[in-house]
Design a protein around this motif. Structure first.
Motif, PDB file in Angstrom:
ATOM      1  N   ASP A 192       0.828  -1.199   0.000  1.00 25.01           N
ATOM      2  CA  ASP A 192       0.000   0.000   0.000  1.00 25.01           C
ATOM      3  C   ASP A 192       0.858   1.243   0.000  1.00 25.01           C
ATOM      4  O   ASP A 192       1.871   1.301   0.671  1.00 25.01           O
ATOM      5  CB  ASP A 192      -0.890   0.034   1.248  1.00 25.01           C
ATOM      6  N   ARG A 193       0.379   2.226  -0.712  1.00 30.33           N
ATOM      7  CA  ARG A 193       1.047   3.522  -0.740  1.00 30.33           C
ATOM      8  C   ARG A 193       0.134   4.545  -0.110  1.00 30.33           C
ATOM      9  O   ARG A 193      -1.079   4.496  -0.261  1.00 30.33           O
ATOM     10  CB  ARG A 193       1.345   3.959  -2.171  1.00 30.33           C
ATOM     11  N   SER A 194       0.730   5.472   0.573  1.00 32.38           N
ATOM     12  CA  SER A 194      -0.046   6.573   1.118  1.00 32.38           C
ATOM     13  C   SER A 194       0.614   7.876   0.701  1.00 32.38           C
ATOM     14  O   SER A 194       1.786   7.917   0.351  1.00 32.38           O
ATOM     15  CB  SER A 194      -0.130   6.473   2.642  1.00 32.38           C
ATOM     16  N   SER A 195      -0.153   8.930   0.709  1.00 35.61           N
ATOM     17  CA  SER A 195       0.349  10.239   0.316  1.00 35.61           C
ATOM     18  C   SER A 195       0.328  11.170   1.506  1.00 35.61           C
ATOM     19  O   SER A 195      -0.525  11.074   2.377  1.00 35.61           O
ATOM     20  CB  SER A 195      -0.526  10.838  -0.790  1.00 35.61           C
ATOM     21  N   LEU A 196       1.271  12.064   1.500  1.00 38.37           N
ATOM     22  CA  LEU A 196       1.371  13.055   2.556  1.00 38.37           C
ATOM     23  C   LEU A 196       1.549  14.406   1.895  1.00 38.37           C
ATOM     24  O   LEU A 196       2.395  14.582   1.022  1.00 38.37           O
ATOM     25  CB  LEU A 196       2.577  12.740   3.456  1.00 38.37           C
ATOM     26  N   PHE A 197       0.730  15.371   2.282  1.00 40.94           N
ATOM     27  CA  PHE A 197       0.826  16.718   1.741  1.00 40.94           C
ATOM     28  C   PHE A 197       1.555  17.593   2.746  1.00 40.94           C
ATOM     29  O   PHE A 197       1.158  17.692   3.895  1.00 40.94           O
ATOM     30  CB  PHE A 197      -0.579  17.282   1.468  1.00 40.94           C
ATOM     31  N   VAL A 198       2.657  18.190   2.293  1.00 43.08           N
ATOM     32  CA  VAL A 198       3.426  19.101   3.138  1.00 43.08           C
ATOM     33  C   VAL A 198       3.460  20.447   2.440  1.00 43.08           C
ATOM     34  O   VAL A 198       3.981  20.558   1.332  1.00 43.08           O
ATOM     35  CB  VAL A 198       4.867  18.594   3.355  1.00 43.08           C
ATOM     36  N   PRO A 199       2.883  21.482   3.060  1.00 40.13           N
ATOM     37  CA  PRO A 199       2.945  22.806   2.429  1.00 40.13           C
ATOM     38  C   PRO A 199       4.386  23.310   2.403  1.00 40.13           C
ATOM     39  O   PRO A 199       4.964  23.624   3.436  1.00 40.13           O
ATOM     40  CB  PRO A 199       2.060  23.685   3.301  1.00 40.13           C
ATOM     41  N   LEU A 200       4.967  23.341   1.223  1.00 41.49           N
ATOM     42  CA  LEU A 200       6.380  23.684   1.090  1.00 41.49           C
ATOM     43  C   LEU A 200       6.673  25.136   1.424  1.00 41.49           C
ATOM     44  O   LEU A 200       7.796  25.473   1.761  1.00 41.49           O
ATOM     45  CB  LEU A 200       6.875  23.376  -0.323  1.00 41.49           C
ATOM     46  N   GLY A 201       5.663  25.980   1.346  1.00 41.55           N
ATOM     47  CA  GLY A 201       5.869  27.378   1.677  1.00 41.55           C
ATOM     48  C   GLY A 201       6.337  27.567   3.102  1.00 41.55           C
ATOM     49  O   GLY A 201       6.996  28.556   3.425  1.00 41.55           O
ATOM     50  N   GLU A 202       6.015  26.640   3.961  1.00 39.73           N
ATOM     51  CA  GLU A 202       6.435  26.730   5.358  1.00 39.73           C
ATOM     52  C   GLU A 202       7.848  26.186   5.547  1.00 39.73           C
ATOM     53  O   GLU A 202       8.515  26.515   6.517  1.00 39.73           O
ATOM     54  CB  GLU A 202       5.461  25.950   6.244  1.00 39.73           C
ATOM     55  N   VAL A 203       8.298  25.332   4.650  1.00 39.23           N
ATOM     56  CA  VAL A 203       9.595  24.690   4.773  1.00 39.23           C
ATOM     57  C   VAL A 203      10.627  25.357   3.864  1.00 39.23           C
ATOM     58  O   VAL A 203      11.802  25.394   4.175  1.00 39.23           O
ATOM     59  CB  VAL A 203       9.472  23.190   4.410  1.00 39.23           C
ATOM     60  N   LEU A 204      10.186  25.883   2.753  1.00 37.80           N
ATOM     61  CA  LEU A 204      11.058  26.375   1.697  1.00 37.80           C
ATOM     62  C   LEU A 204      10.799  27.861   1.470  1.00 37.80           C
ATOM     63  O   LEU A 204       9.656  28.295   1.441  1.00 37.80           O
ATOM     64  CB  LEU A 204      10.721  25.586   0.424  1.00 37.80           C
ATOM     65  N   ASP A 205      11.826  28.637   1.333  1.00 36.43           N
ATOM     66  CA  ASP A 205      11.694  30.049   0.987  1.00 36.43           C
ATOM     67  C   ASP A 205      11.372  30.108  -0.505  1.00 36.43           C
ATOM     68  O   ASP A 205      12.255  29.937  -1.355  1.00 36.43           O
ATOM     69  CB  ASP A 205      12.986  30.783   1.318  1.00 36.43           C
ATOM     70  N   LEU A 206      10.087  30.317  -0.824  1.00 34.51           N
ATOM     71  CA  LEU A 206       9.649  30.241  -2.220  1.00 34.51           C
ATOM     72  C   LEU A 206      10.299  31.310  -3.096  1.00 34.51           C
ATOM     73  O   LEU A 206      10.638  31.042  -4.250  1.00 34.51           O
ATOM     74  CB  LEU A 206       8.127  30.324  -2.305  1.00 34.51           C
ATOM     75  N   ASP A 207      10.476  32.511  -2.566  1.00 35.85           N
ATOM     76  CA  ASP A 207      11.128  33.554  -3.370  1.00 35.85           C
ATOM     77  C   ASP A 207      12.567  33.169  -3.695  1.00 35.85           C
ATOM     78  O   ASP A 207      13.032  33.366  -4.815  1.00 35.85           O
ATOM     79  CB  ASP A 207      11.108  34.895  -2.631  1.00 35.85           C
ATOM     80  N   LYS A 208      13.254  32.614  -2.726  1.00 36.37           N
ATOM     81  CA  LYS A 208      14.635  32.192  -2.943  1.00 36.37           C
ATOM     82  C   LYS A 208      14.693  31.053  -3.964  1.00 36.37           C
ATOM     83  O   LYS A 208      15.551  31.037  -4.846  1.00 36.37           O
ATOM     84  CB  LYS A 208      15.243  31.737  -1.615  1.00 36.37           C
ATOM     85  N   GLU A 209      13.758  30.112  -3.867  1.00 38.35           N
ATOM     86  CA  GLU A 209      13.721  28.984  -4.799  1.00 38.35           C
ATOM     87  C   GLU A 209      13.388  29.460  -6.206  1.00 38.35           C
ATOM     88  O   GLU A 209      13.978  29.007  -7.184  1.00 38.35           O
ATOM     89  CB  GLU A 209      12.709  27.941  -4.326  1.00 38.35           C
ATOM     90  N   ARG A 210      12.441  30.394  -6.333  1.00 34.34           N
ATOM     91  CA  ARG A 210      12.123  30.952  -7.651  1.00 34.34           C
ATOM     92  C   ARG A 210      13.355  31.614  -8.262  1.00 34.34           C
ATOM     93  O   ARG A 210      13.641  31.459  -9.443  1.00 34.34           O
ATOM     94  CB  ARG A 210      10.996  31.983  -7.538  1.00 34.34           C
ATOM     95  N   GLY A 211      14.070  32.385  -7.450  1.00 37.76           N
ATOM     96  CA  GLY A 211      15.288  33.052  -7.925  1.00 37.76           C
ATOM     97  C   GLY A 211      16.350  32.062  -8.350  1.00 37.76           C
ATOM     98  O   GLY A 211      17.017  32.255  -9.372  1.00 37.76           O
ATOM     99  N   ARG A 212      16.513  30.996  -7.565  1.00 38.21           N
ATOM    100  CA  ARG A 212      17.493  29.964  -7.898  1.00 38.21           C
ATOM    101  C   ARG A 212      17.131  29.295  -9.217  1.00 38.21           C
ATOM    102  O   ARG A 212      17.981  29.112 -10.097  1.00 38.21           O
ATOM    103  CB  ARG A 212      17.560  28.915  -6.788  1.00 38.21           C
TER     104      ARG A 212
END
Length: 80
Positions: free
Chosen positions: A1-21
């Motif tokens: 069996d597989r299960s899915s987990l949703f993790v809001p990346l905005g809380e873990v990852l600096d989205l502006d920094k990732e976009r720039g990268r």
């Protein structure tokens, strides 16, 4: 069996920094792709270089193009 987990990346990852990268990497790949296309479009290079060298250069172009597509999609998802 597989299960899915949703993790809001905005809380873990600096989205502006990732976009720039991603944008910086896309620009770098774009330059590499343009230079490689010019190199492979040069008849003197393709006619004089050993075929294995030309084939390797075509493989580089293909690889960089694929990387660009993947990163562009990631960037679109982060921007959109």
């Amino acid at each position: 069996d597989r299960s899915s987990l949703f993790v809001p990346l905005g809380e873990v990852l600096d989205l502006d920094k990732e976009r720039g990268r991603l944008q910086s990497e896309l620009e770098r790949l774009t330059k590499l792709i343009e230079n490689q296309k010019a190199k492979l479009g040069n008849e003197q290079f393709t006619s004089r270089a050993p075929q294995e060298i030309v084939a390797k250069e075509r493989e580089k172009l293909s690889s960089w193009s694929e990387q660009h597509e993947v990163l562009a999609e990631k960037h679109r998802r982060l921007v959109g």
